[in-house]
Design a protein around this motif. Structure first.
Motif, PDB file in Angstrom:
ATOM      1  N   GLU A 111       0.831  -1.211   0.000  1.00 51.17           N
ATOM      2  CA  GLU A 111       0.000   0.000   0.000  1.00 51.17           C
ATOM      3  C   GLU A 111       0.863   1.257   0.000  1.00 51.17           C
ATOM      4  OE1 GLU A 111      -2.124  -3.447   1.415  1.00 51.17           O
ATOM      5  OE2 GLU A 111      -0.289  -2.494   2.198  1.00 51.17           O
ATOM      6  N   ASP A 112       1.922   1.251   0.820  1.00 50.51           N
ATOM      7  CA  ASP A 112       2.816   2.410   0.850  1.00 50.51           C
ATOM      8  C   ASP A 112       3.544   2.581  -0.483  1.00 50.51           C
ATOM      9  OD1 ASP A 112       2.174   3.170   3.415  1.00 50.51           O
ATOM     10  OD2 ASP A 112       3.795   2.033   4.353  1.00 50.51           O
ATOM     11  N   ARG A 113       3.901   1.475  -1.091  1.00 48.30           N
ATOM     12  CA  ARG A 113       4.568   1.547  -2.393  1.00 48.30           C
ATOM     13  C   ARG A 113       3.647   2.177  -3.426  1.00 48.30           C
ATOM     14  NH1 ARG A 113       5.447  -1.044  -7.233  1.00 48.30           N
ATOM     15  NH2 ARG A 113       7.639  -1.265  -7.889  1.00 48.30           N
ATOM     16  N   GLU A 114       2.379   1.778  -3.443  1.00 43.41           N
ATOM     17  CA  GLU A 114       1.439   2.324  -4.411  1.00 43.41           C
ATOM     18  C   GLU A 114       1.194   3.807  -4.188  1.00 43.41           C
ATOM     19  OE1 GLU A 114       0.014   1.154  -7.267  1.00 43.41           O
ATOM     20  OE2 GLU A 114       1.591  -0.332  -6.879  1.00 43.41           O
ATOM     21  N   ARG A 115       1.290   4.248  -2.934  1.00 46.19           N
ATOM     22  CA  ARG A 115       1.081   5.668  -2.655  1.00 46.19           C
ATOM     23  C   ARG A 115       2.166   6.536  -3.281  1.00 46.19           C
ATOM     24  NH1 ARG A 115      -1.880   4.133   2.116  1.00 46.19           N
ATOM     25  NH2 ARG A 115      -0.035   3.545   3.298  1.00 46.19           N
ATOM     26  N   ARG A 116       3.268   5.928  -3.659  1.00 46.10           N
ATOM     27  CA  ARG A 116       4.338   6.665  -4.342  1.00 46.10           C
ATOM     28  C   ARG A 116       4.108   6.723  -5.851  1.00 46.10           C
ATOM     29  NH1 ARG A 116       7.007  10.191  -1.311  1.00 46.10           N
ATOM     30  NH2 ARG A 116       7.513   9.297   0.736  1.00 46.10           N
ATOM     31  N   HIS A 117       3.008   6.161  -6.339  1.00 47.52           N
ATOM     32  CA  HIS A 117       2.650   6.197  -7.766  1.00 47.52           C
ATOM     33  C   HIS A 117       3.816   5.752  -8.650  1.00 47.52           C
ATOM     34  CE1 HIS A 117      -1.051   8.218  -6.643  1.00 47.52           C
ATOM     35  NE2 HIS A 117      -0.347   9.120  -5.975  1.00 47.52           N
ATOM     36  N   PRO A 118       4.247   4.505  -8.506  1.00 46.11           N
ATOM     37  CA  PRO A 118       5.402   4.047  -9.287  1.00 46.11           C
ATOM     38  C   PRO A 118       5.205   4.156 -10.795  1.00 46.11           C
ATOM     39  CG  PRO A 118       4.283   2.210  -8.205  1.00 46.11           C
ATOM     40  CD  PRO A 118       3.722   3.454  -7.619  1.00 46.11           C
ATOM     41  N   ASP A 119       3.953   4.171 -11.253  1.00 50.17           N
ATOM     42  CA  ASP A 119       3.705   4.304 -12.694  1.00 50.17           C
ATOM     43  C   ASP A 119       4.071   5.700 -13.205  1.00 50.17           C
ATOM     44  OD1 ASP A 119       1.534   4.928 -10.956  1.00 50.17           O
ATOM     45  OD2 ASP A 119       0.220   5.182 -12.681  1.00 50.17           O
TER      46      ASP A 119
ATOM     47  N   ASP B   7      19.144  10.622  -8.017  1.00 45.32           N
ATOM     48  CA  ASP B   7      17.868  11.315  -8.181  1.00 45.32           C
ATOM     49  C   ASP B   7      17.571  12.271  -7.027  1.00 45.32           C
ATOM     50  OD1 ASP B   7      16.215  10.314 -10.635  1.00 45.32           O
ATOM     51  OD2 ASP B   7      17.194   8.530  -9.844  1.00 45.32           O
ATOM     52  N   PHE B   8      18.534  12.433  -6.124  1.00 46.30           N
ATOM     53  CA  PHE B   8      18.340  13.345  -4.997  1.00 46.30           C
ATOM     54  C   PHE B   8      18.507  14.787  -5.445  1.00 46.30           C
ATOM     55  CE2 PHE B   8      20.498  15.936  -1.718  1.00 46.30           C
ATOM     56  CZ  PHE B   8      19.504  15.977  -0.751  1.00 46.30           C
ATOM     57  N   GLN B   9      17.608  15.654  -5.002  1.00 45.39           N
ATOM     58  CA  GLN B   9      17.768  17.098  -5.157  1.00 45.39           C
ATOM     59  C   GLN B   9      17.472  17.746  -3.820  1.00 45.39           C
ATOM     60  OE1 GLN B   9      15.042  19.167  -7.769  1.00 45.39           O
ATOM     61  NE2 GLN B   9      16.169  21.099  -7.609  1.00 45.39           N
ATOM     62  N   PHE B  10      18.458  18.412  -3.258  1.00 48.11           N
ATOM     63  CA  PHE B  10      18.265  19.131  -1.998  1.00 48.11           C
ATOM     64  C   PHE B  10      17.182  20.177  -2.198  1.00 48.11           C
ATOM     65  CE2 PHE B  10      18.852  22.531   0.963  1.00 48.11           C
ATOM     66  CZ  PHE B  10      19.358  21.962   2.121  1.00 48.11           C
ATOM     67  N   HIS B  11      16.147  20.149  -1.361  1.00 49.78           N
ATOM     68  CA  HIS B  11      15.123  21.178  -1.409  1.00 49.78           C
ATOM     69  C   HIS B  11      14.412  21.276  -0.070  1.00 49.78           C
ATOM     70  CE1 HIS B  11      12.905  17.508  -2.479  1.00 49.78           C
ATOM     71  NE2 HIS B  11      11.821  18.104  -1.975  1.00 49.78           N
ATOM     72  N   MET B  12      14.004  22.480   0.254  1.00 49.49           N
ATOM     73  CA  MET B  12      13.272  22.764   1.489  1.00 49.49           C
ATOM     74  C   MET B  12      11.899  23.292   1.084  1.00 49.49           C
ATOM     75  SD  MET B  12      16.406  24.393   3.717  1.00 49.49           S
ATOM     76  CE  MET B  12      15.669  23.941   5.290  1.00 49.49           C
TER      77      MET B  12
ATOM     78  N   LEU C  97      12.922   3.182  -5.145  1.00 51.71           N
ATOM     79  CA  LEU C  97      11.791   2.956  -4.255  1.00 51.71           C
ATOM     80  C   LEU C  97      11.828   1.546  -3.677  1.00 51.71           C
ATOM     81  CD1 LEU C  97       9.047   4.031  -3.151  1.00 51.71           C
ATOM     82  CD2 LEU C  97       7.984   3.087  -5.222  1.00 51.71           C
ATOM     83  N   ASP C  98      12.122   0.583  -4.523  1.00 51.13           N
ATOM     84  CA  ASP C  98      12.121  -0.807  -4.069  1.00 51.13           C
ATOM     85  C   ASP C  98      13.338  -1.131  -3.198  1.00 51.13           C
ATOM     86  OD1 ASP C  98       9.723  -1.350  -5.323  1.00 51.13           O
ATOM     87  OD2 ASP C  98      10.667  -1.994  -7.189  1.00 51.13           O
ATOM     88  N   GLU C  99      14.469  -0.477  -3.473  1.00 55.14           N
ATOM     89  CA  GLU C  99      15.667  -0.787  -2.691  1.00 55.14           C
ATOM     90  C   GLU C  99      15.775   0.045  -1.425  1.00 55.14           C
ATOM     91  OE1 GLU C  99      20.485  -1.439  -3.197  1.00 55.14           O
ATOM     92  OE2 GLU C  99      19.288  -0.762  -4.914  1.00 55.14           O
ATOM     93  N   TRP C 100      15.388   1.342  -1.520  1.00 56.91           N
ATOM     94  CA  TRP C 100      15.645   2.257  -0.418  1.00 56.91           C
ATOM     95  C   TRP C 100      14.375   2.831   0.213  1.00 56.91           C
ATOM     96  CZ3 TRP C 100      20.441   1.517   0.794  1.00 56.91           C
ATOM     97  CH2 TRP C 100      21.396   1.259  -0.204  1.00 56.91           C
ATOM     98  N   GLY C 101      13.201   2.493  -0.323  1.00 55.01           N
ATOM     99  CA  GLY C 101      11.946   2.960   0.256  1.00 55.01           C
ATOM    100  C   GLY C 101      11.536   4.354  -0.153  1.00 55.01           C
ATOM    101  N   TYR C 102      12.274   4.974  -1.079  1.00 54.50           N
ATOM    102  CA  TYR C 102      12.004   6.345  -1.497  1.00 54.50           C
ATOM    103  C   TYR C 102      12.599   6.521  -2.892  1.00 54.50           C
ATOM    104  CZ  TYR C 102      11.348  11.416  -0.868  1.00 54.50           C
ATOM    105  OH  TYR C 102      10.940  12.726  -0.974  1.00 54.50           O
TER     106      TYR C 102
ATOM    107  N   LEU D  51       6.917   7.237 -12.124  1.00 58.99           N
ATOM    108  CA  LEU D  51       8.344   7.371 -11.862  1.00 58.99           C
ATOM    109  C   LEU D  51       9.175   6.808 -13.008  1.00 58.99           C
ATOM    110  CD1 LEU D  51       8.343   6.147  -8.143  1.00 58.99           C
ATOM    111  CD2 LEU D  51       8.329   8.524  -8.941  1.00 58.99           C
ATOM    112  N   THR D  52      10.443   7.218 -13.068  1.00 60.85           N
ATOM    113  CA  THR D  52      11.364   6.622 -14.031  1.00 60.85           C
ATOM    114  C   THR D  52      11.742   5.218 -13.575  1.00 60.85           C
ATOM    115  OG1 THR D  52      13.362   7.384 -12.919  1.00 60.85           O
ATOM    116  CG2 THR D  52      12.317   8.928 -14.458  1.00 60.85           C
ATOM    117  N   VAL D  53      12.367   4.480 -14.466  1.00 56.77           N
ATOM    118  CA  VAL D  53      12.813   3.128 -14.128  1.00 56.77           C
ATOM    119  C   VAL D  53      13.762   3.163 -12.938  1.00 56.77           C
ATOM    120  CG1 VAL D  53      14.136   1.146 -14.957  1.00 56.77           C
ATOM    121  CG2 VAL D  53      12.457   2.237 -16.455  1.00 56.77           C
ATOM    122  N   GLN D  54      14.692   4.122 -12.931  1.00 50.90           N
ATOM    123  CA  GLN D  54      15.646   4.215 -11.826  1.00 50.90           C
ATOM    124  C   GLN D  54      14.952   4.601 -10.519  1.00 50.90           C
ATOM    125  OE1 GLN D  54      19.069   3.411 -11.699  1.00 50.90           O
ATOM    126  NE2 GLN D  54      18.431   3.544  -9.556  1.00 50.90           N
TER     127      GLN D  54
END
Length: 228
Positions: A137-145, A166-171, A155-160, A147-150
């Motif tokens: 359920e949590d995975r689906e809430r991230r709308h994997p469809d 793919d990290f961008q520092f932002h506040m 998401l599957d390896e690190w939960g995000y 997202l890019t392949v990477q």
């Protein structure tokens, strides 16, 4: 079950921290509501909707996204791991700019920072042993469809999805904005930022806790870097 997150957040009482808390209407360092900026736009009821999403998290930059503790790990062990981790870190000077990230407004790095990328990647990897794997359920809430392949692999390896390359520092300062709302809000934020120093130092990490899905995150403790 509570969730935990590891963030950068400016020191409480600094002009930058006060700016972010006032825009969001919430100070995660105290768990208290904050008066909005003294501008008519922030007395418009619509402004509460613009900032509703990020208000739950407080003013911050994500380094380890919210997670439940995996069975067999405790909050005390997580704090101990953070204490040991920050002893190996040195402060990073950064300068921020207001920018559009996707459909929301945020403060981002004015210049790329390999040191900041390295710190974020280290946080993702180092604290992953404390993270309970995502439920379907949590995975689906991230709308994997969407997202890019990477990002799906992240998401599957690190939960995000937005980690490592793919990290961008932002506040974050707002949720998604319609163009007409952004046109009203962005110049007001830029004007408010005239009195806020946008050069700061990442010299600590903060641990936040969310008691349940309907609660806001509240800071538990700040961990200063060895060189701070």
């Amino acid at each position: 079950m509570p969730r935990y997150a590891i963030y950068f957040a400016p020191h409480a009482g600094s002009l930058l921290a006060r700016f972010g808390a006032s825009v969001l209407g919430y100070d995660a360092s105290t768990g208290a509501d904050i008066e909005p900026p003294d501008h008519p736009l922030f007395h418009d009821p619509a402004s509460l909707g613009w900032t509703a999403g990020p208000r739950r998290y407080g003013f911050h930059a994500t380094l380890k996204a919210p997670f439940h503790l995996v069975d067999g790990r405790t909050a005390a062990e997580l704090e101990q791991a953070l204490q040991e981790f920050v002893r190996t870190q040195t402060p990073i000077d950064i300068t921020l700019n207001l920018a559009l990230v996707g459909h929301f407004l945020a403060l981002v790095l004015a210049e790329p920072s390999s040191a900041m990328q390295d710190l974020a990647a280290a946080c993702v990897r180092h604290f992953d042993l404390f993270r309970e794997p995502l439920s379907p359920e949590d995975r689906e809430r991230r709308h994997p469809d969407h997202l890019t392949v990477q990002q799906v692999a992240n998401l599957d390896e690190w939960g995000y999805p937005f980690v490592l390359d793919d990290f961008q520092f932002h506040m974050t300062l707002t949720g998604p904005l319609e163009p007409r709302d952004r046109a009203k809000l962005e110049p007001v934020l830029r004007d408010l930022l005239r009195d806020v120093p946008l050069s700061t130092t990442v010299d600590s990490l903060v641990l936040l806790r969310q008691e349940s899905a309907n609660d806001r995150f509240v800071m538990q403790r700040r961990f200063d870097f060895a060189g701070a």
